[in-house]
Motif scaffolding. Sequence first.
Motif, PDB file in Angstrom:
ATOM      1  N   GLN A  53       0.844  -1.276  -0.034  1.00 17.28           N
ATOM      2  CA  GLN A  53       0.027  -0.129   0.109  1.00 17.28           C
ATOM      3  C   GLN A  53       0.803   1.337   0.219  1.00 17.28           C
ATOM      4  N   ARG A  54       2.041   1.180   0.666  1.00 13.99           N
ATOM      5  CA  ARG A  54       2.962   2.360   0.735  1.00 13.99           C
ATOM      6  C   ARG A  54       3.635   2.514  -0.353  1.00 13.99           C
ATOM      7  N   CYS A  55       3.579   1.544  -1.077  1.00 16.01           N
ATOM      8  CA  CYS A  55       4.547   1.710  -2.383  1.00 16.01           C
ATOM      9  C   CYS A  55       3.535   1.701  -3.756  1.00 16.01           C
ATOM     10  N   GLU A  56       2.552   2.548  -3.394  1.00 15.17           N
ATOM     11  CA  GLU A  56       1.415   2.754  -4.352  1.00 15.17           C
ATOM     12  C   GLU A  56       0.993   1.423  -5.106  1.00 15.17           C
ATOM     13  N   LYS A  57       0.799   0.529  -4.124  1.00 14.89           N
ATOM     14  CA  LYS A  57       0.164  -0.676  -4.385  1.00 14.89           C
ATOM     15  C   LYS A  57       0.913  -1.468  -5.808  1.00 14.89           C
ATOM     16  N   VAL A  58       2.357  -1.410  -5.415  1.00 13.66           N
ATOM     17  CA  VAL A  58       3.404  -2.273  -6.391  1.00 13.66           C
ATOM     18  C   VAL A  58       2.557  -3.704  -6.363  1.00 13.66           C
ATOM     19  N   SER A  59       2.775  -4.295  -7.771  1.00 14.75           N
ATOM     20  CA  SER A  59       2.304  -5.625  -7.750  1.00 14.75           C
ATOM     21  C   SER A  59       2.898  -6.646  -6.744  1.00 14.75           C
ATOM     22  N   PRO A  60       1.834  -7.677  -6.418  1.00 17.93           N
ATOM     23  CA  PRO A  60       2.717  -8.592  -5.363  1.00 17.93           C
ATOM     24  C   PRO A  60       3.583  -9.307  -5.952  1.00 17.93           C
ATOM     25  N   THR A  61       3.719  -9.645  -7.275  1.00 21.00           N
ATOM     26  CA  THR A  61       4.657 -10.301  -7.893  1.00 21.00           C
ATOM     27  C   THR A  61       6.180  -9.564  -7.690  1.00 21.00           C
ATOM     28  N   VAL A  62       6.213  -8.452  -8.119  1.00 20.38           N
ATOM     29  CA  VAL A  62       7.450  -7.464  -7.911  1.00 20.38           C
ATOM     30  C   VAL A  62       7.809  -7.239  -6.441  1.00 20.38           C
ATOM     31  N   LEU A  63       6.805  -6.911  -5.817  1.00 23.42           N
ATOM     32  CA  LEU A  63       7.043  -6.937  -4.352  1.00 23.42           C
ATOM     33  C   LEU A  63       7.685  -8.061  -3.749  1.00 23.42           C
ATOM     34  N   ASN A  64       7.269  -9.132  -3.975  1.00 23.67           N
ATOM     35  CA  ASN A  64       7.669 -10.469  -3.460  1.00 23.67           C
ATOM     36  C   ASN A  64       9.051 -10.821  -4.044  1.00 23.67           C
ATOM     37  N   LYS A  65       9.388 -10.368  -5.374  1.00 19.55           N
ATOM     38  CA  LYS A  65      10.728 -10.700  -5.770  1.00 19.55           C
ATOM     39  C   LYS A  65      11.596  -9.855  -5.094  1.00 19.55           C
ATOM     40  N   ARG A  66      11.354  -8.322  -5.068  1.00 22.23           N
ATOM     41  CA  ARG A  66      12.399  -7.535  -4.257  1.00 22.23           C
ATOM     42  C   ARG A  66      12.487  -7.576  -3.014  1.00 22.23           C
ATOM     43  N   LEU A  67      11.538  -8.395  -2.161  1.00 27.37           N
ATOM     44  CA  LEU A  67      11.837  -8.471  -0.908  1.00 27.37           C
ATOM     45  C   LEU A  67      12.740  -9.909  -0.754  1.00 27.37           C
ATOM     46  N   LYS A  68      12.733 -10.738  -1.579  1.00 29.47           N
ATOM     47  CA  LYS A  68      13.469 -11.997  -1.776  1.00 29.47           C
ATOM     48  C   LYS A  68      14.907 -11.304  -1.804  1.00 29.47           C
ATOM     49  N   GLU A  69      14.927 -10.508  -2.937  1.00 32.52           N
ATOM     50  CA  GLU A  69      16.397 -10.159  -3.340  1.00 32.52           C
ATOM     51  C   GLU A  69      17.030  -9.178  -1.932  1.00 32.52           C
ATOM     52  N   LEU A  70      16.338  -8.345  -1.387  1.00 34.57           N
ATOM     53  CA  LEU A  70      16.642  -7.368  -0.425  1.00 34.57           C
ATOM     54  C   LEU A  70      16.952  -8.370   0.742  1.00 34.57           C
ATOM     55  N   THR A  71      16.152  -9.351   0.906  1.00 34.14           N
ATOM     56  CA  THR A  71      16.596 -10.317   1.999  1.00 34.14           C
ATOM     57  C   THR A  71      17.727 -11.047   1.715  1.00 34.14           C
ATOM     58  N   SER A  72      17.949 -11.729   0.640  1.00 30.39           N
ATOM     59  CA  SER A  72      19.219 -12.590   0.369  1.00 30.39           C
ATOM     60  C   SER A  72      20.432 -11.514   0.199  1.00 30.39           C
ATOM     61  N   SER A  73      20.279 -10.304   0.106  1.00 24.95           N
ATOM     62  CA  SER A  73      21.364  -9.338   0.208  1.00 24.95           C
ATOM     63  C   SER A  73      21.747  -8.819   1.733  1.00 24.95           C
ATOM     64  N   GLY A  74      20.988  -9.264   2.418  1.00 27.62           N
ATOM     65  CA  GLY A  74      20.953  -8.952   3.999  1.00 27.62           C
ATOM     66  C   GLY A  74      20.505  -7.666   4.346  1.00 27.62           C
ATOM     67  N   LEU A  75      19.719  -6.944   3.560  1.00 24.03           N
ATOM     68  CA  LEU A  75      19.348  -5.391   3.737  1.00 24.03           C
ATOM     69  C   LEU A  75      18.009  -5.624   4.525  1.00 24.03           C
ATOM     70  N   VAL A  76      17.359  -6.772   4.346  1.00 25.93           N
ATOM     71  CA  VAL A  76      15.925  -6.814   4.826  1.00 25.93           C
ATOM     72  C   VAL A  76      15.636  -8.072   5.474  1.00 25.93           C
ATOM     73  N   GLU A  77      14.918  -8.222   6.748  1.00 26.14           N
ATOM     74  CA  GLU A  77      14.641  -9.558   7.280  1.00 26.14           C
ATOM     75  C   GLU A  77      13.462  -9.285   7.775  1.00 26.14           C
ATOM     76  N   ARG A  78      12.525 -10.745   7.773  1.00 20.23           N
ATOM     77  CA  ARG A  78      11.433 -11.053   8.135  1.00 20.23           C
ATOM     78  C   ARG A  78      11.374 -11.347   9.711  1.00 20.23           C
ATOM     79  N   GLY A  79      10.612 -10.342  10.440  1.00 22.79           N
ATOM     80  CA  GLY A  79      10.527 -10.678  11.739  1.00 22.79           C
ATOM     81  C   GLY A  79       8.994 -11.450  12.259  1.00 22.79           C
ATOM     82  N   ASP A  80       8.944 -11.270  13.324  1.00 24.37           N
ATOM     83  CA  ASP A  80       7.470 -11.972  13.692  1.00 24.37           C
ATOM     84  C   ASP A  80       6.350 -11.084  13.161  1.00 24.37           C
ATOM     85  N   THR A  81       6.690  -9.830  13.320  1.00 21.71           N
ATOM     86  CA  THR A  81       5.426  -8.968  12.915  1.00 21.71           C
ATOM     87  C   THR A  81       5.694  -8.437  11.437  1.00 21.71           C
TER      88      THR A  81
END
Length: 120
Positions: free
Chosen positions: A56-84
């Motif tokens: 929602q905050r990224c102007e409703k980016v498509s779920p496919t693109v967002l999922n891919k970007r989160l995977k890349e940023l997580t694999s790159s060590g910049l983002v992590e998924r926590g409990d919340t």
Amino acid sequence: MESAMPSKFPMPGNPVRGSKSGKPIMALFDLLGRSWALGVIWQLSNSTLTFREIQQRCEKVSPTVLNKRLKELTSSGLVERGDTGYQLTTTGSELFDLLQPFGAWSNSWAENLPVTDTTK
């Protein structure tokens, strides 16, 4: 056993856009130049967010693109998924601290651009 398949996201030492040698700075620029990568980092700079909140905050980016970007940023060590939800790692926060001054600079730059006639 590790796969010999090439990385699906920019990694230092591997060829990336603009650099056959994969210099770390070029790998970073390749990663950050991908659609919504900077937007995700910017949105996560203040709080942990769920997938839907980021979308929602990224102007409703498509779920496919967002999922891919989160995977890349997580694999790159910049983002992590926590409990919340998703959050910046320490490294991601350090990167944001370096990027944040570009916000003020870009406002000044935009204000000082020469006015052009767009009616021609």
